[in-house]
Design an enzyme around this catalytic site. Structure first.
Site, PDB file in Angstrom:
ATOM      1  N   CYS A 114     -11.422   4.045  -5.100  1.00 33.72           N
ATOM      2  CA  CYS A 114     -10.408   3.087  -5.568  1.00 33.72           C
ATOM      3  C   CYS A 114     -10.873   2.214  -6.729  1.00 33.72           C
ATOM      4  O   CYS A 114     -10.048   1.553  -7.368  1.00 33.72           O
ATOM      5  CB  CYS A 114      -9.950   2.202  -4.416  1.00 33.72           C
ATOM      6  N   ARG A 241       9.869  -2.952  -2.347  1.00 34.81           N
ATOM      7  CA  ARG A 241      10.917  -2.962  -1.322  1.00 34.81           C
ATOM      8  C   ARG A 241      11.658  -4.296  -1.359  1.00 34.81           C
ATOM      9  O   ARG A 241      11.187  -5.314  -0.846  1.00 34.81           O
ATOM     10  CB  ARG A 241      10.306  -2.732   0.063  1.00 34.81           C
ATOM     11  N   THR A 244      12.475  -7.598   1.511  1.00 35.45           N
ATOM     12  CA  THR A 244      11.526  -7.510   2.635  1.00 35.45           C
ATOM     13  C   THR A 244      11.283  -8.883   3.262  1.00 35.45           C
ATOM     14  O   THR A 244      11.099  -9.880   2.553  1.00 35.45           O
ATOM     15  CB  THR A 244      10.188  -6.921   2.152  1.00 35.45           C
ATOM     16  N   SER A 270      -0.584  -0.221   1.945  1.00 37.79           N
ATOM     17  CA  SER A 270      -0.094   0.170   0.625  1.00 37.79           C
ATOM     18  C   SER A 270       0.577   1.546   0.661  1.00 37.79           C
ATOM     19  O   SER A 270       0.252   2.401   1.482  1.00 37.79           O
ATOM     20  CB  SER A 270      -1.241   0.195  -0.385  1.00 37.79           C
ATOM     21  N   CYS A 389     -11.629  -2.768  -2.445  1.00 38.00           N
ATOM     22  CA  CYS A 389     -12.489  -2.066  -1.506  1.00 38.00           C
ATOM     23  C   CYS A 389     -12.627  -0.617  -1.973  1.00 38.00           C
ATOM     24  O   CYS A 389     -11.815  -0.139  -2.762  1.00 38.00           O
ATOM     25  CB  CYS A 389     -11.913  -2.119  -0.099  1.00 38.00           C
TER      26      CYS A 389
END
Length: 403
Positions: A114, A241, A244, A270, A389
């Site tokens: 990542c 979205r 939410t 995610s 992370c």
């Protein structure tokens, strides 16, 4: 030795000047950013980029270039961070040539899960700082639709007998549940964090905050009925979205009921995404020579390891190291863009580092450098820290200062 001393001085300033004032000093050989852009970020298998092949994404990202003139002939090296792309050097090099970069422009790919995009920025930044090149392009790109992650390869028994090594191959959801259990992070806290993230992203999109950082991508899409391919232009993120709420997220069933307290869901983790981003770096001297607007100065990157079973809290390890290298504190930072792989790790990172809520991902789920610098300029902040992370148990963080 003299070169090492010069590099250190340009990261932290002279011995007489410390902290943020030192970082704000301008030197001809500072590593600066003159462009930070990204594609729309789209839902894998469902979104606007689902039918775009990986080399098409490379091509569109490479075609986007700095203004007020074409800098492609001047770029000496391109580093592409990519995790999933098979035989990644082929699409990287061929797309660069197809996009009009000269044959003399070198290309390489890099993978640290990542953090791969940040590692590309770090690689180019370090080459500039070392005097190897003057101008380089850093790119991050992956298509979950075209290149889904099939998981880790089989391990030899000689390796898997080590528990930490075995933990490296476990599912990410398992690590999220470990974080929640080990550090007492509740489902309610995770849903509240995720709802706030979606709400911030919805507000930012409606206000047009992302327009300056997004480059429209013209790619092929298949007709759902006929299967016929047609060119379309994708202009905005399609994974936000709208509407939410925490109450709505609370109704979503657990994604991993077999692990921990079953607090991770499809609503507070995610989405799987297709997308790309690019950052153009050069010396301050070169940027001035070319008459380019300088967006920010790249300061430093820190990478460190931690227990693979709780890999999600990597930012809490990497950020303090990066801040120490830069000679600043949490209080000096205006914006933190920390990845939201799982709300459990994001909640823990915010709590552990004492990051004020208004400074953490102010426009929703982290999109790192392009979004962070864009927001830094919009809000007239000074310091950006990006962090994420990393699978197998690592964390990375970087510091940037608005020019």
């Amino acid at each position: 030795m003299q070169r090492v001393k010069q590099v250190a001085a340009h990261i932290t300033g002279s011995s007489q000047t410390k902290g943020l004032p030192a970082l704000e000093q301008k030197h001809d050989d500072d590593v600066v950013i003159t462009m930070a852009i990204r594609s729309p970020l789209c839902k894998a298998w469902k979104g606007g980029l689902k039918d775009a092949t990986t080399d098409e994404l490379f091509l569109e990202m490479f075609k986007a270039r700095s203004r007020p003139f074409d800098v492609r002939p001047l770029v000496q090296d391109i580093c592409v961070g990519t995790v999933l792309t098979p035989s990644s050097m082929y699409p990287a090099r061929t797309a660069a040539l197809a996009a009009g970069f000269p044959e003399s422009t070198a290309v390489q790919t890099i993978n640290r899960f990542c953090s791969s995009g940040l590692m590309a920025v770090t690689d180019i930044g370090n080459k500039i700082r070392a005097g190897q090149i003057e101008i380089g392009l850093a790119v991050g790109i992956d298509s979950m639709s075209q290149n889904p992650d099939d998981g880790s390869p089989p391990q030899s028994g000689l390796v898997s007998c080590n528990q930490a090594a075995k933990d490296c191959t476990e599912k990410m959801g398992w690590t999220s549940e470990n974080v929640a259990v080990d550090f007492g992070i509740t489902r309610d806290e995770q849903d509240a964090f995720a709802a706030r993230s979606f709400q911030r992203a919805e507000r930012a999109q409606a206000a047009g905050y992302f327009k300056k950082e997004i480059v429209p991508f013209t790619v092929y899409q298949k007709d759902r009925v006929t299967g016929e391919k047609k060119l379309v232009t994708v202009t905005e993120d399609d994974g936000i979205r709208k509407g939410t709420t925490k109450e709505g997220l609370a109704k979503i069933r657990a994604a991993f009921p077999q692990w921990g307290n079953s607090t991770t869901t499809g609503g507070n983790a995610s989405q799987l995404t297709d997308g790309a981003a690019a950052v153009l770096l050069m010396t301050r001297r070169k940027a001035r020579e070319l008459g380019l607007t300088i967006l920010a100065k790249y300061i430093t990157t820190a990478v460190t390891g931690l227990a693979p079973r709780i890999m999600g809290i990597g930012p809490t390890y990497a950020i303090p190291i990066a801040l120490k290298q830069a000679g600043i504190t949490v209080e000096d930072v205006d914006i933190f863009e920390i990845n939201e792989a799982f709300a459990s790790m994001a909640v823990y990172s915010q709590r552990t580092l004492s990051i004020p809520a208004e400074k953490l991902n102010p426009n929703g789920g982290a999109r790192q450098i392009a979004t962070g610098l864009n927001e830094l300029h919009r809000s007239q902040g000074k310091v950006l820290v990006t962090s994420m992370c990393i699978g197998t148990g690592m964390g990375a963080a970087a510091v940037f200062v608005r020019d």
